[in-house]
Design an enzyme around this catalytic site. Structure first.
Site, mmCIF file in Angstrom:
data_model
loop_
_atom_site.group_PDB
_atom_site.id
_atom_site.type_symbol
_atom_site.label_atom_id
_atom_site.label_comp_id
_atom_site.label_asym_id
_atom_site.label_seq_id
_atom_site.Cartn_x
_atom_site.Cartn_y
_atom_site.Cartn_z
ATOM 1 N N HIS A 154 2.656 6.402 0.472
ATOM 2 C CA HIS A 154 3.869 6.734 1.196
ATOM 3 C C HIS A 154 3.635 6.599 2.698
ATOM 4 C CE1 HIS A 154 1.524 10.417 0.516
ATOM 5 N NE2 HIS A 154 2.085 10.941 1.594
ATOM 6 N N ARG A 168 12.661 14.084 13.622
ATOM 7 C CA ARG A 168 12.387 14.464 12.242
ATOM 8 C C ARG A 168 11.273 15.502 12.243
ATOM 9 N NH1 ARG A 168 9.241 12.912 7.627
ATOM 10 N NH2 ARG A 168 10.458 13.098 5.702
ATOM 11 N N ASP A 216 -2.372 10.948 -0.499
ATOM 12 C CA ASP A 216 -2.921 12.250 -0.140
ATOM 13 C C ASP A 216 -4.151 12.541 -0.998
ATOM 14 O OD1 ASP A 216 -0.853 12.557 1.636
ATOM 15 O OD2 ASP A 216 0.373 13.778 0.290
ATOM 16 N N HIS A 253 -0.419 5.683 3.143
ATOM 17 C CA HIS A 253 -1.620 6.368 2.672
ATOM 18 C C HIS A 253 -1.305 7.092 1.373
ATOM 19 C CE1 HIS A 253 0.741 9.442 4.720
ATOM 20 N NE2 HIS A 253 0.078 10.364 4.030
#
Length: 345
Positions: free
Chosen positions: A274, A284, A218, A216
């Site tokens: 990304h 993570r 941002d 996607h």
């Protein structure tokens, strides 16, 4: 071990392109250097992404918030749900948005608008429920300062007047900025290990695996991200259609150009696609500040970058409210700017 409070997670197909680049291609910006504004502009033009060091954000503040985030995600699901269902703010897992996107992730999304800020901090800590709230507030204050500094360096580098033309949108009391904590637990069926995080004997042929967060861009102006020392983040390199694994660095910050900044610069900067892939052995934790303008703010190419000629503008103007609503109605991988383009950017 931190684990995801899991309903069943659907599988998401991931097609990975062999990574031919070296990690050194990721632009490194030292904010203490006098030529940083030139380097930032170049990075935004070529990558839409860069890494920042000598940022001035206290490491103890970063460590404190990371500890609190781990503590929150380690709670039983019933406690985490006290933060409220994501509409869109609050606690959520697996489901990303309202249009069918899923991932191997749980998250806490916090609205930074002052009157809504307190809604997502339930009394989930037995010792002091205010600690988490204070940690987020102090962290966001420092990251916003850094983001504004970077936006002012961009303005100087592009000769935009005044230099606060971009940063004032984040400093505004009505700025629609948000903060997101993501937790990606170890995945039993991980995507292939990123090339920068594996040895040369690993193979990269399995294309039917889980993904943490789908590809996607941002929608906001700029995003500021950091994570713990675990691989997973990848950016898409437009020049050679390659996914590049970003080596983790828990002491530095990564900046991501958003759709709104692409429009404001009339396409000179490009918002970068990304994604996050999964890891079989390590959790993570990532923290992302999304710097957004006020809801009523008009987003359009800046006159200084179009010569004041509307005919050279690549985009029709829109308000952030209009664009945000449009983004929430789309899928992650959609090109959300397409409907606002005059001509191909």
């Amino acid at each position: 071990m931190v684990t995801l409070s899991k309903p069943a997670i659907e599988q998401v197909s991931v097609i990975r392109t062999p990574n031919k680049m070296q990690p050194s291609v990721i632009p490194l910006i030292d904010l203490s250097k006098p030529d940083s504004k030139t380097q930032i502009v170049k990075a935004c033009e070529e990558f839409g992404f860069f890494k920042v060091i000598n940022h001035g954000v206290p490491m103890d503040l970063i460590s404190r918030l990371e500890r609190d985030a781990i503590k929150f995600f380690s709670l039983p699901l019933s406690d985490k749900l006290l933060a409220g269902p994501p509409n869109p703010f609050g606690y959520g897992n697996k489901k990303i948005g309202n249009n069918g996107d899923v991932g191997w992730v749980e998250y806490l999304l916090i609205n930074l608008t002052p009157q809504l800020y307190h809604d997502h901090f339930p009394s989930v800590f037995s010792d002091n429920p205010l600690d988490f709230r204070c940690a987020v507030r102090e962290y966001v204050k420092e990251v916003r300062r850094m983001a504004c500094e970077v936006l002012e360096l961009i303005a100087e580098g592009l000769r935009i007047q005044p230099k606060e033309a971009l940063s004032k949108l984040l400093k505004d009391d009505k700025s629609d900025s948000v903060f997101r904590l993501n937790h990606y637990p170890p995945c039993p069926t991980p995507t292939p290990t990123p090339l920068n995080c594996r040895n040369n004997n690993s193979n990269n042929n399995n294309n039917n695996n889980m993904i943490g967060f789908g590809e996607h861009t941002d929608p906001q102006i700029i995003s500021v991200l950091r994570s713990n020392n675990t691989c997973g983040l990848e950016i898409f390199l437009r020049n050679n259609s390659t996914w590049l694994s970003v080596p983790p660095d828990q002491d530095s910050f990564f900046f991501i150009v958003g759709d709104s900044l692409q429009v404001l610069t009339n396409g000179r900067f490009k918002s970068v696609r990304h994604r996050v892939i999964t890891n079989k052995f390590k959790s993570r934790i990532s923290m992302i500040y999304f710097g957004g303008p006020p809801m009523s703010e008009t987003i359009a190419p800046l006159p200084s970058l179009t010569g004041g000629d509307d005919d050279t503008s690549l985009y029709n103007e829109f308000t952030w409210f209009e664009y945000k609503n449009s983004a929430y109605q789309s899928r992650l991988a959609d090109n959300r700017l397409l409907r606002f383009q005059k001509i191909a950017a």
